[in-house]
Scaffold this active site. Structure first.
Site: not given
Ligand code: GLU
Length: 463
Positions: A238-240
């Site tokens: 994910s973007k994290r």
């Protein structure tokens, strides 16, 4: 002939996972002197945008993966799809279904109450009666009722799906808009694809697409469903976990060759080799060797690869690339000196630009902690003596500057740190950065002396 494709849905930027599957497709086509085609899956007019198409094309351009021929836009092929719907209706392989939304949800609820899998029950499959009024029909395809749908996946091995899992699914909605699996199968067949390499999130679309292939008498391509990329903890990326937009890697200062090298190793390997030039990737890649299991994303590895490619890039290319990061040394005669002094220290183009700016721009202030540490005791005196030696010299190369440092060390009978630390803070304002001899060779005698004199002034004033 090997023909592969990438078929993005233009709902946003090009995702890093999409770049990986398209890299695999591109490599396989190149390896076999085949064709790599691009198809924009833009039938969902509400979710698709032209900006997204442009963003995807820009990302392809940046990484240097060119596609062959013209891009195919599904939104321009509705007539063609309608023709195939007609054909299937004429041949009795598809039929009109008049079930209303209410009936459909009643059926769902009934099936759920019985603990059954929800599926269309085929009630209009052989319907010959008078259709209900005021219901615009959808078109459903006749899926096989018995046995299994079996295909051999180049990554997963044999995939066998019971026909009970595939109902008579809709191929055209009320109003005529064709559905996803229907158009994908038609396009893949008409575009002459020999190999379809895509994410395994599409694995369960494949049996439906096979139903379409069979109904239309098209030849099946080879399928390869590639496991997703996970983060370091083995969870969905994910973007994290880092940027997912390919172009963000450009902003962060990554080279496309580093990114492609990084991606090719996510799910594919060749012994324990880590570094692959594009030519080597083309020579060695084989989709049948793609790993079955997911691969983990590791940004340290990407950074390591990027440092490698920066270090090995010809200086004229590096100088050209740096312009976008705010440093223009293309016509500077010190270009090679500057890059030799900094390129081992910049793991990204952003860091490299910072290192260069650190040298080229005289410090406007001194890091207080470093200054306190460096400018103490006889530092000002040593620096003054050093400028004298500099003014008398004709040093140009790093080695010649190095000799002057050695000279002062001998003359003042001091350790190297006694000149090194104050000199570094004088030249850069901080304790970091490239080799002192290289920095001075870049700055030249006048600028070096001027920076030291300012530092001496500062010391006399404050310490
Ligand atoms: N358009 C699909 C996507 O963006 C890909 C379809 C395919 O590769 O078959 O996920």
């Amino acid at each position: 002939m090997t023909t592969t494709r990438f078929a993005p849905s233009p709902t946003g930027y090009l995702h890093i996972g999409g770049l990986r599957t398209s890299l695999f497709s591109w490599l396989w086509a190149k390896k076999n002197q085949g064709q790599f085609l691009l198809r924009i899956e833009d039938t969902d007019l509400a979710r698709n945008s032209e900006e997204a198409v442009t963003a995807i094309l820009n990302a392809f351009d940046w990484v240097g993966m060119a596609y062959d021929g013209e891009a195919v836009f599904q939104s321009k092929r509705f007539d063609l799809y309608a023709k195939y719907v007609e054909q299937l209706l004429d041949e009795g392989k598809a039929y009109k279904c008049y079930m209303s939304k209410e009936e459909l949800s009643a059926l769902r609820e009934e099936q759920m109450a019985k603990g059954e899998r929800t599926r269309y029950d085929g009630r209009y499959r052989d319907f010959t009666g008078t259709p209900p009024e005021n219901v615009e029909p959808v078109i459903r395809i006749k899926a096989p009722i018995e046995g299994n749908i079996i295909f051999n996946d180049g990554v997963k091995g044999e995939v066998c799906i019971a026909t009970t899992e595939v109902d008579d699914f809709v191929i055209a909605r009320a109003g005529g808009v064709p559905t996803y699996n229907f158009v994908v199968a038609i396009d893949d067949a008409l575009m002459g694809l020999s190999d379809v390499i895509r994410g395994d999130d599409h694995l369960y679309n494949t049996p439906k697409q096979i139903v379409v292939y069979q109904a239309l008498g098209f030849k099946l391509p080879n399928f390869y469903h590639v496991a997703m990329i996970n983060n370091e903890q083995g969870k969905k990326l994910s973007k994290r976990d880092g940027a997912t937009d390919v172009m963000e890697y450009k902003t962060l200062g990554y080279l496309p060759e580093a990114l492609l090298n990084f991606l090719v190793r996510l799910g594919w390997s060749h012994g324990d080799q880590e570094i692959f030039s594009i030519d080597e990737m083309i020579e060695l890649f084989n989709p049948n060797k793609i790993n079955k299991s997911s691969s983990n994303y590791n940004l340290d590895k990407l950074l390591w690869l990027n440092a490698h490619y920066i270090k090995n890039k010809p200086h004229d290319e590096l100088a050209e690339l740096l312009v976008e990061y705010g440093v223009d040394i293309r016509k500077d005669d010190r270009r090679d000196l500057i890059l030799n002094a900094t390129k081992e220290r910049g793991k990204t183009l952003v860091e490299l630009a910072d290192q260069i700016n650190l040298i080229l721009n005289a410090p406007t202030e001194y890091n207080e902690k470093n200054a306190k540490k460096a400018f103490k005791g006889e530092a000002a005196e040593i620096l003054a003596e050093f400028t004298k030696l500099l003014k008398e010299s004709e040093a140009r190369t790093p080695a010649e500057y190095h000799a002057i440092i050695e000279q002062i060390v001998e003359l003042k009978e001091i350790g190297f740190g006694k000149i090194g630390q104050p000199l570094r803070v004088s030249l850069l304002g901080a304790m970091t950065g490239s080799g002192l001899d290289e920095i001075m060779a870049i700055l030249g005698i006048d600028e070096t002396v001027s920076r030291i004199e300012k530092a001496i002034e500062y010391q006399n004033k404050t310490i």
